[in-house]
Motif scaffolding. Structure first.
Motif, PDB file in Angstrom:
ATOM      1  N   ALA A 132       0.514  -1.171   0.160  1.00  0.00           N
ATOM      2  CA  ALA A 132      -0.170  -0.231   0.243  1.00  0.00           C
ATOM      3  C   ALA A 132       0.768   1.215   0.051  1.00  0.00           C
ATOM      4  O   ALA A 132       0.222   1.911  -0.606  1.00  0.00           O
ATOM      5  CB  ALA A 132      -0.860  -0.127   1.099  1.00  0.00           C
ATOM      6  N   LEU A 133       2.026   1.081   0.650  1.00  0.00           N
ATOM      7  CA  LEU A 133       2.644   2.001   1.045  1.00  0.00           C
ATOM      8  C   LEU A 133       3.874   2.506  -0.222  1.00  0.00           C
ATOM      9  O   LEU A 133       3.813   3.414  -1.053  1.00  0.00           O
ATOM     10  CB  LEU A 133       3.816   1.729   1.982  1.00  0.00           C
ATOM     11  N   GLY A 134       4.166   1.288  -1.353  1.00  0.00           N
ATOM     12  CA  GLY A 134       4.393   1.771  -2.486  1.00  0.00           C
ATOM     13  C   GLY A 134       3.593   2.182  -3.569  1.00  0.00           C
ATOM     14  O   GLY A 134       4.206   2.971  -4.186  1.00  0.00           O
ATOM     15  N   ALA A 135       3.239   1.506  -3.508  1.00  0.00           N
ATOM     16  CA  ALA A 135       1.212   2.310  -4.642  1.00  0.00           C
ATOM     17  C   ALA A 135       1.481   3.258  -3.874  1.00  0.00           C
ATOM     18  O   ALA A 135       1.047   4.786  -5.432  1.00  0.00           O
ATOM     19  CB  ALA A 135       0.266   1.466  -4.256  1.00  0.00           C
ATOM     20  N   ALA A 136       1.822   4.198  -2.949  1.00  0.00           N
ATOM     21  CA  ALA A 136       0.841   5.385  -2.798  1.00  0.00           C
ATOM     22  C   ALA A 136       1.908   6.297  -3.300  1.00  0.00           C
ATOM     23  O   ALA A 136       2.219   7.288  -3.816  1.00  0.00           O
ATOM     24  CB  ALA A 136       0.026   5.608  -0.713  1.00  0.00           C
ATOM     25  N   LEU A 137       3.205   6.012  -2.764  1.00  0.00           N
ATOM     26  CA  LEU A 137       4.472   6.342  -3.468  1.00  0.00           C
ATOM     27  C   LEU A 137       4.802   7.198  -4.511  1.00  0.00           C
ATOM     28  O   LEU A 137       5.054   7.496  -5.027  1.00  0.00           O
ATOM     29  CB  LEU A 137       5.730   6.139  -1.985  1.00  0.00           C
TER      30      LEU A 137
ATOM     31  N   ALA B 280       2.308   7.862   2.895  1.00  0.00           N
ATOM     32  CA  ALA B 280       2.657   6.961   4.384  1.00  0.00           C
ATOM     33  C   ALA B 280       0.623   7.101   5.139  1.00  0.00           C
ATOM     34  O   ALA B 280      -0.296   5.794   5.205  1.00  0.00           O
ATOM     35  CB  ALA B 280       3.425   7.459   5.548  1.00  0.00           C
ATOM     36  N   LEU B 281       0.118   7.923   5.316  1.00  0.00           N
ATOM     37  CA  LEU B 281      -0.932   8.452   5.505  1.00  0.00           C
ATOM     38  C   LEU B 281      -2.114   7.841   4.411  1.00  0.00           C
ATOM     39  O   LEU B 281      -3.819   7.171   4.654  1.00  0.00           O
ATOM     40  CB  LEU B 281      -1.448  10.085   5.081  1.00  0.00           C
ATOM     41  N   GLU B 282      -2.092   7.945   3.155  1.00  0.00           N
ATOM     42  CA  GLU B 282      -3.179   7.703   2.047  1.00  0.00           C
ATOM     43  C   GLU B 282      -2.899   5.941   2.244  1.00  0.00           C
ATOM     44  O   GLU B 282      -4.111   5.368   1.751  1.00  0.00           O
ATOM     45  CB  GLU B 282      -2.388   8.158   0.447  1.00  0.00           C
ATOM     46  N   ALA B 283      -1.672   5.634   2.612  1.00  0.00           N
ATOM     47  CA  ALA B 283      -1.347   4.069   2.510  1.00  0.00           C
ATOM     48  C   ALA B 283      -1.951   3.502   3.812  1.00  0.00           C
ATOM     49  O   ALA B 283      -3.031   2.592   3.785  1.00  0.00           O
ATOM     50  CB  ALA B 283      -0.255   3.781   2.431  1.00  0.00           C
ATOM     51  N   LEU B 284      -2.588   4.205   4.705  1.00  0.00           N
ATOM     52  CA  LEU B 284      -2.897   4.105   5.901  1.00  0.00           C
ATOM     53  C   LEU B 284      -4.344   4.188   6.008  1.00  0.00           C
ATOM     54  O   LEU B 284      -4.945   3.178   6.178  1.00  0.00           O
ATOM     55  CB  LEU B 284      -2.533   4.793   6.840  1.00  0.00           C
ATOM     56  N   GLU B 285      -4.732   4.884   5.367  1.00  0.00           N
ATOM     57  CA  GLU B 285      -6.550   5.119   5.318  1.00  0.00           C
ATOM     58  C   GLU B 285      -6.402   4.392   4.001  1.00  0.00           C
ATOM     59  O   GLU B 285      -7.607   3.835   4.606  1.00  0.00           O
ATOM     60  CB  GLU B 285      -6.064   6.292   4.231  1.00  0.00           C
ATOM     61  N   SER B 286      -5.914   3.654   2.759  1.00  0.00           N
ATOM     62  CA  SER B 286      -6.484   2.703   1.888  1.00  0.00           C
ATOM     63  C   SER B 286      -7.219   1.104   2.840  1.00  0.00           C
ATOM     64  O   SER B 286      -7.397   0.799   3.166  1.00  0.00           O
ATOM     65  CB  SER B 286      -5.442   2.565   0.679  1.00  0.00           C
ATOM     66  N   LEU B 287      -5.411   1.022   4.214  1.00  0.00           N
ATOM     67  CA  LEU B 287      -5.743  -0.291   4.879  1.00  0.00           C
ATOM     68  C   LEU B 287      -6.565  -0.489   6.400  1.00  0.00           C
ATOM     69  O   LEU B 287      -6.790  -1.319   6.356  1.00  0.00           O
ATOM     70  CB  LEU B 287      -4.335  -0.907   5.351  1.00  0.00           C
ATOM     71  N   ALA B 288      -6.314   0.906   6.462  1.00  0.00           N
ATOM     72  CA  ALA B 288      -7.387   0.883   8.214  1.00  0.00           C
ATOM     73  C   ALA B 288      -8.808  -0.155   7.402  1.00  0.00           C
ATOM     74  O   ALA B 288      -9.646   0.273   7.028  1.00  0.00           O
ATOM     75  CB  ALA B 288      -7.772   2.173   8.121  1.00  0.00           C
ATOM     76  N   PRO B 289      -9.458  -0.703   8.053  1.00  0.00           N
ATOM     77  CA  PRO B 289     -11.343  -1.221   8.464  1.00  0.00           C
ATOM     78  C   PRO B 289     -11.769  -0.109   8.521  1.00  0.00           C
ATOM     79  O   PRO B 289     -12.591   0.031   9.649  1.00  0.00           O
ATOM     80  CB  PRO B 289     -10.980  -2.118   8.799  1.00  0.00           C
ATOM     81  N   LEU B 290     -11.456   1.492   7.627  1.00  0.00           N
ATOM     82  CA  LEU B 290     -12.915   2.466   8.475  1.00  0.00           C
ATOM     83  C   LEU B 290     -13.644   3.039   6.835  1.00  0.00           C
ATOM     84  O   LEU B 290     -12.922   3.051   6.163  1.00  0.00           O
ATOM     85  CB  LEU B 290     -12.244   3.588   9.218  1.00  0.00           C
ATOM     86  N   ASP B 291     -14.700   2.589   7.286  1.00  0.00           N
ATOM     87  CA  ASP B 291     -15.772   3.560   6.353  1.00  0.00           C
ATOM     88  C   ASP B 291     -14.926   4.922   5.947  1.00  0.00           C
ATOM     89  O   ASP B 291     -14.936   5.743   6.585  1.00  0.00           O
ATOM     90  CB  ASP B 291     -16.971   3.458   6.835  1.00  0.00           C
ATOM     91  N   PRO B 292     -14.363   5.616   4.355  1.00  0.00           N
ATOM     92  CA  PRO B 292     -14.395   6.647   4.369  1.00  0.00           C
ATOM     93  C   PRO B 292     -15.192   7.177   4.563  1.00  0.00           C
ATOM     94  O   PRO B 292     -14.371   8.906   4.912  1.00  0.00           O
ATOM     95  CB  PRO B 292     -13.963   6.598   2.844  1.00  0.00           C
ATOM     96  N   ALA B 293     -16.587   7.604   4.611  1.00  0.00           N
ATOM     97  CA  ALA B 293     -17.611   8.760   5.387  1.00  0.00           C
ATOM     98  C   ALA B 293     -17.139   9.175   6.625  1.00  0.00           C
ATOM     99  O   ALA B 293     -17.442   9.790   6.908  1.00  0.00           O
ATOM    100  CB  ALA B 293     -18.497   7.708   4.473  1.00  0.00           C
ATOM    101  N   GLN B 294     -17.278   8.500   6.815  1.00  0.00           N
ATOM    102  CA  GLN B 294     -17.183   8.239   8.422  1.00  0.00           C
ATOM    103  C   GLN B 294     -15.504   9.076   9.278  1.00  0.00           C
ATOM    104  O   GLN B 294     -15.763   9.403   9.954  1.00  0.00           O
ATOM    105  CB  GLN B 294     -17.123   6.503   8.987  1.00  0.00           C
ATOM    106  N   LEU B 295     -14.525   8.279   8.246  1.00  0.00           N
ATOM    107  CA  LEU B 295     -13.161   9.045   8.452  1.00  0.00           C
ATOM    108  C   LEU B 295     -13.447  10.675   8.224  1.00  0.00           C
ATOM    109  O   LEU B 295     -13.060  11.495   8.895  1.00  0.00           O
ATOM    110  CB  LEU B 295     -12.017   8.321   7.752  1.00  0.00           C
ATOM    111  N   SER B 296     -14.122  11.010   7.119  1.00  0.00           N
ATOM    112  CA  SER B 296     -14.126  12.364   6.870  1.00  0.00           C
ATOM    113  C   SER B 296     -15.128  12.803   7.576  1.00  0.00           C
ATOM    114  O   SER B 296     -14.804  14.251   8.173  1.00  0.00           O
ATOM    115  CB  SER B 296     -15.116  11.281   4.830  1.00  0.00           C
ATOM    116  N   ASP B 297     -16.313  12.157   7.944  1.00  0.00           N
ATOM    117  CA  ASP B 297     -17.336  12.747   8.774  1.00  0.00           C
ATOM    118  C   ASP B 297     -16.285  13.242  10.360  1.00  0.00           C
ATOM    119  O   ASP B 297     -16.697  14.251  10.914  1.00  0.00           O
ATOM    120  CB  ASP B 297     -18.067  12.178   9.027  1.00  0.00           C
ATOM    121  N   ARG B 298     -15.793  12.104  10.885  1.00  0.00           N
ATOM    122  CA  ARG B 298     -14.759  13.047  11.693  1.00  0.00           C
ATOM    123  C   ARG B 298     -13.550  13.468  12.461  1.00  0.00           C
ATOM    124  O   ARG B 298     -13.368  14.494  12.993  1.00  0.00           O
ATOM    125  CB  ARG B 298     -14.133  10.658  12.254  1.00  0.00           C
ATOM    126  N   LYS B 299     -13.117  13.625  11.005  1.00  0.00           N
ATOM    127  CA  LYS B 299     -12.090  14.732  10.812  1.00  0.00           C
ATOM    128  C   LYS B 299     -13.134  16.565  10.448  1.00  0.00           C
ATOM    129  O   LYS B 299     -12.481  17.333  12.032  1.00  0.00           O
ATOM    130  CB  LYS B 299     -12.211  14.960   8.827  1.00  0.00           C
TER     131      LYS B 299
END
Lengths: 105, 213
Positions: free
Chosen positions: A44-49, A68-87
């Motif tokens: 995931a990190l290699g692909a993001a780089l 690294a942050l993009e890779a982490l967001e892609s790997l974390a078992p979390l809903d992207p919409a929920q991540l955005s709301d939490r931000k």
């Protein structure tokens, strides 16, 4: 030209920004808790780089950690919409909290 | 009639935004808080990692392994044949060093470590990787033109010294054992470990100084 750093710099200066450390620490925790394998993280990190390079991002420390942050967001078992709301919730919490007070949701 | 003091408002606006974390910082905060809230990771795991890699774990662990390998031939053999087990025996293991290979510099061979994919590195024995190790330039060029890259680090290799480049992966990381410098005969392990640098264990330095690092 590669710019070597000072290999004798004190250990306390390893991270330029707190979020840099938090990003790698969260990735470590995800692997440690078995939510991703080391190979999944590396891929995931290699692909993001690689994406950052294709997009012409500068070869800097910030680019590395954003990947690294993009890779982490892609790997974390979390809903992207929920991540955005939490931000947004954190952003609002910072804006309404007087400086010097603890920021809570 | 209400007054409009644009300077005052602009100042207040700057004050508010000065305390607002950056967008990536907010993204990490959102991610971490959700991971912890859902019980997917413990906040202590994150805090401990930051403390360890900001303040405690550095290249001295790797330096100790190298120093012992210079004074104890049986240990050196073990380090070269099963570095992962040696690291465990020292209590230095982490998932980045579960599978570790030690490679030795000799008068005719120089070893250089890179991760062409991302930034795989033996963190638990060398600490945080330097930013240049993670740069696109180093990752791409260390394999294609290792002698030029080494030159940029101040290492000029004679033509009769071969270069071996090791491409790290998530499954296998590398530790370079630099050559023991002349003038260190009779030194104990602590004294020797003090002259072993991080870069020498990555391979971007070849000759060690007998002055403490």
């Amino acid at each position: 030209m590669i710019a070597p750093d000072d290999p004798f710099a004190p250990l306390g200066h390893r991270f330029a920004e707190p979020w840099h450390a938090q990003t790698l620490a969260a990735a470590h925790a995800l692997v440690d808790e078995g939510h991703a394998t080391p190979a999944q993280w590396a891929d995931a990190l290699g692909a993001a780089l690689a994406r950052a390079a294709v997009q012409g991002a500068p070869d800097t420390e910030d680019t590395y950690y954003l990947a690294a942050l993009e890779a982490l967001e892609s790997l974390a078992p979390l809903d992207p919409a929920q991540l955005s709301d939490r931000k947004s919730e954190w952003r609002d919490a910072y804006l309404r909290t007087p400086h010097g007070q603890p920021v809570t949701l | 009639m209400p007054t409009f003091d644009s300077k005052k408002i602009a100042h207040a606006h700057r004050e508010v935004h000065a305390h607002l974390p950056s967008d990536p910082a907010l993204r990490v905060k959102a991610l971490e808080s959700l991971l912890v809230e859902k019980g997917l990771v413990a906040s202590e795991t994150i805090d401990n990692w930051i403390e360890l890699y900001s303040e405690r774990i550095g290249p001295m662990r790797g330096a100790r392994l190298v120093a012992r390998s210079w004074t104890d031939p049986a240990f050196r053999d073990r380090l070269l044949s099963d570095a992962g087990q040696v690291v465990k025996d020292y209590g230095y293991q982490g998932h980045a060093t579960e599978h570790l290979k030690a490679v030795e510099n000799t008068p005719g061979v120089h070893n250089l470590v890179v991760c062409t994919l991302c930034s795989c590195y033996p963190f638990s024995i060398l600490g945080m990787s330097p930013i240049w190790y993670r740069s696109a330039a180093y990752r791409a060029r260390a394999v294609k033109e290792p002698r030029v890259v080494l030159h940029e680090f101040g290492v000029t290799l004679p033509e009769d010294v071969g270069v071996r480049v090791w491409d790290s992966t998530a499954e296998l990381r590398y530790l370079v054992i630099p050559e023991r410098p002349k003038g260190t005969e009779g030194w104990d392990e602590d004294h020797l470990a003090a002259i072993v640098t991080r870069d020498s264990m990555i391979g971007t330095q070849r000759d060690l100084s007998v002055e403490p690092a």
